[in-house]
Structure formats: structure tokens, C-alpha cells
Design a protein around this motif. Sequence first.
Motif, PDB file in Angstrom:
ATOM      1  N   LEU A 163       0.883  -1.021   0.008  1.00 35.24           N
ATOM      2  CA  LEU A 163      -0.058  -0.250   0.109  1.00 35.24           C
ATOM      3  C   LEU A 163       0.717   1.324   0.121  1.00 35.24           C
ATOM      4  O   LEU A 163       0.165   2.458  -0.226  1.00 35.24           O
ATOM      5  CB  LEU A 163      -0.969   0.000   1.322  1.00 35.24           C
ATOM      6  CG  LEU A 163      -2.166  -1.219   1.459  1.00 35.24           C
ATOM      7  CD1 LEU A 163      -2.731  -0.984   2.585  1.00 35.24           C
ATOM      8  CD2 LEU A 163      -2.975  -0.906   0.172  1.00 35.24           C
ATOM      9  N   ILE A 170       0.134   3.725  -2.831  1.00 38.36           N
ATOM     10  CA  ILE A 170      -1.158   4.377  -2.590  1.00 38.36           C
ATOM     11  C   ILE A 170      -0.787   5.560  -1.846  1.00 38.36           C
ATOM     12  O   ILE A 170      -1.526   6.589  -2.231  1.00 38.36           O
ATOM     13  CB  ILE A 170      -2.157   3.260  -2.172  1.00 38.36           C
ATOM     14  CG1 ILE A 170      -2.431   1.958  -3.118  1.00 38.36           C
ATOM     15  CG2 ILE A 170      -3.734   4.097  -1.997  1.00 38.36           C
ATOM     16  CD1 ILE A 170      -3.005   2.440  -4.204  1.00 38.36           C
ATOM     17  N   ILE A 186      -4.763   6.119  -8.763  1.00 35.68           N
ATOM     18  CA  ILE A 186      -5.227   5.514  -7.333  1.00 35.68           C
ATOM     19  C   ILE A 186      -6.166   4.220  -7.470  1.00 35.68           C
ATOM     20  O   ILE A 186      -5.692   3.173  -7.207  1.00 35.68           O
ATOM     21  CB  ILE A 186      -5.776   6.560  -6.386  1.00 35.68           C
ATOM     22  CG1 ILE A 186      -4.668   7.643  -5.917  1.00 35.68           C
ATOM     23  CG2 ILE A 186      -6.289   5.841  -5.052  1.00 35.68           C
ATOM     24  CD1 ILE A 186      -5.280   8.768  -5.112  1.00 35.68           C
ATOM     25  N   LYS A 212      -4.316   1.435  -9.359  1.00 33.28           N
ATOM     26  CA  LYS A 212      -3.318   0.726  -8.550  1.00 33.28           C
ATOM     27  C   LYS A 212      -4.026  -0.030  -7.542  1.00 33.28           C
ATOM     28  O   LYS A 212      -3.364  -1.485  -7.520  1.00 33.28           O
ATOM     29  CB  LYS A 212      -2.449   1.709  -7.672  1.00 33.28           C
ATOM     30  CG  LYS A 212      -1.385   1.218  -7.009  1.00 33.28           C
ATOM     31  CD  LYS A 212      -0.333   0.252  -7.969  1.00 33.28           C
ATOM     32  CE  LYS A 212       0.851  -0.077  -7.319  1.00 33.28           C
ATOM     33  NZ  LYS A 212       1.635  -0.882  -7.880  1.00 33.28           N
ATOM     34  N   LEU A 213      -5.108   0.165  -6.907  1.00 27.54           N
ATOM     35  CA  LEU A 213      -6.072  -0.629  -6.131  1.00 27.54           C
ATOM     36  C   LEU A 213      -6.337  -1.723  -7.003  1.00 27.54           C
ATOM     37  O   LEU A 213      -6.466  -3.008  -6.419  1.00 27.54           O
ATOM     38  CB  LEU A 213      -7.198   0.275  -5.722  1.00 27.54           C
ATOM     39  CG  LEU A 213      -6.736   1.022  -4.662  1.00 27.54           C
ATOM     40  CD1 LEU A 213      -8.145   1.813  -4.265  1.00 27.54           C
ATOM     41  CD2 LEU A 213      -6.327   0.666  -3.371  1.00 27.54           C
ATOM     42  N   HIS A 237     -10.268   9.279  -0.351  1.00 22.75           N
ATOM     43  CA  HIS A 237      -9.175   8.129  -0.641  1.00 22.75           C
ATOM     44  C   HIS A 237      -8.237   7.898   0.912  1.00 22.75           C
ATOM     45  O   HIS A 237      -7.796   6.685   1.086  1.00 22.75           O
ATOM     46  CB  HIS A 237      -8.126   8.591  -1.708  1.00 22.75           C
ATOM     47  CG  HIS A 237      -8.644   8.454  -3.047  1.00 22.75           C
ATOM     48  ND1 HIS A 237      -8.751   9.565  -3.926  1.00 22.75           N
ATOM     49  CD2 HIS A 237      -9.813   7.593  -3.510  1.00 22.75           C
ATOM     50  CE1 HIS A 237      -9.253   9.208  -4.849  1.00 22.75           C
ATOM     51  NE2 HIS A 237     -10.116   7.939  -4.549  1.00 22.75           N
ATOM     52  N   LEU A 247      -8.105   4.254   2.436  1.00 22.92           N
ATOM     53  CA  LEU A 247      -6.717   3.652   2.692  1.00 22.92           C
ATOM     54  C   LEU A 247      -6.609   3.127   4.086  1.00 22.92           C
ATOM     55  O   LEU A 247      -6.378   2.093   4.334  1.00 22.92           O
ATOM     56  CB  LEU A 247      -5.652   4.531   2.409  1.00 22.92           C
ATOM     57  CG  LEU A 247      -4.317   3.999   2.635  1.00 22.92           C
ATOM     58  CD1 LEU A 247      -3.816   2.922   1.900  1.00 22.92           C
ATOM     59  CD2 LEU A 247      -3.137   5.099   2.146  1.00 22.92           C
TER      60      LEU A 247
END
Length: 220
Positions: A102, A105, A131, A134-135, A172, A176
Motif C-alpha cells: 500500500l 497508494i 489510485i 493501482k488498487l 481516499h 486507505l
Amino acid sequence: MTKGKEREIYRDIKLAITQHKLLPNSQLVEDALAEAFEVSRTPIRNVLRRLEMEKLVTVIPYRGAFVSCPSVDEAREVYEMRRVIETSMVRKLCATVKPEQLFPIETLIREEHQASHEGDIVGALDVTVDIHLKLAELSDNYYYYHFLEELISLTSVIIALYGTDQSFCHDHIDLLAAIQQQDGEQAARIMTEHLWQIERSLNFTETAPNVLNFKEIFQK
């Protein structure tokens, strides 16, 4: 004419659409694009066909190619599908992702907030895309990434057509945190509300097509 050059043209036109340099309803004139990229019309035609398959370009017989202009219903359907995919995606992430995965991120969220703080709306939107993708990548499911990439490209067109200057990048941070705590239900709730907020912020009115200077848009 190499395939590499065709891929470059594809990338440049797609970026111009998703970064709002080419707005919905803009006509993509083959001759003008060929002149701008200093190529024949054949690679331009190939690229436009590929973008048509991705729903970013609409080809109208006897009229030509245009940047897609999603209807209100289509825009809502895109967000509906994003909610389906991304809530499932973050639930899986909470169960499988490792903390060190992570870190990218966290970096992207800082970049997003910096761009937003500086008033760079397009820059912030670009990082937002990174973002979410990438997740999807971290979920380790090819189909999450594959379908989400297409939906996010369409989202960029929708925001260009119907969007406002509102920013939702603060979501976000909460997302996260939920993933780090491996709280799948909380992460799913945050993602769902995040996408609902963006959809509710849209101003569903049409915009007129604009006159384009392709040489200026694609100059290196």
C-alpha cells in the motif's frame, strides 16, 4: 510506418481525450490528425477503430469520427458498474493485500492532495485515476483491472462533459485507512459513497462541439 508509431498515436489521442484536451462531441478529422502526426490516414483510421471499440470514439457513417458523448443514462450506467466492481475489489483487497503493497497508494494520495491544493484539477484527476487503477492492480485480478480501465476512461469523458470542479480526494485517505485495518465492509461503504458523491456532483447538461487545432494539441 511501425506499430510503435501507431501505439504512440493511440496513446496520445487517448490521453488527449481522458485529460480533456479533446472534449466530447469533438470531431476527429482523419486528414487533420494525419497531418498533425505526420503519417498517412491508415494508422489514424486503425487508432480510431480501436478507440471506438473502447467506447471513447463514436463513428457516424458519412459524417466521421467524434469523441464519444455519453448520454445521462450511459453515464449513470458507468458509475453503477464502477460501484459493482470497485466495492468487490476493495473487499478482496482487505483480505489479501500486504501492508507494504500500500506504500504506492500513500504516495499517490499525497500527490493528489498536492495537485488539488494547488488548484490543478486535471492533475488531481489524473492521480485519482492512478489510485483506482493501482488498487485494481493490487487486487491481483486481471478482470477487475481490465474492465475498470475501460470504465475509468469513460468516466474521464463523462467528467469532461458533465463534471464540476469539486474534489473528493479526501475520501481516499479514509479508504486507505479501512484497507490498512482490513475492514472490508467499511472499505466497501467508503468506495460506494465516494462514487455516489461524484455521480451526484455531475451537472447533466450537454456541451457544444468545439473547433480543434490538432497540431497545437499534439505538438511535442
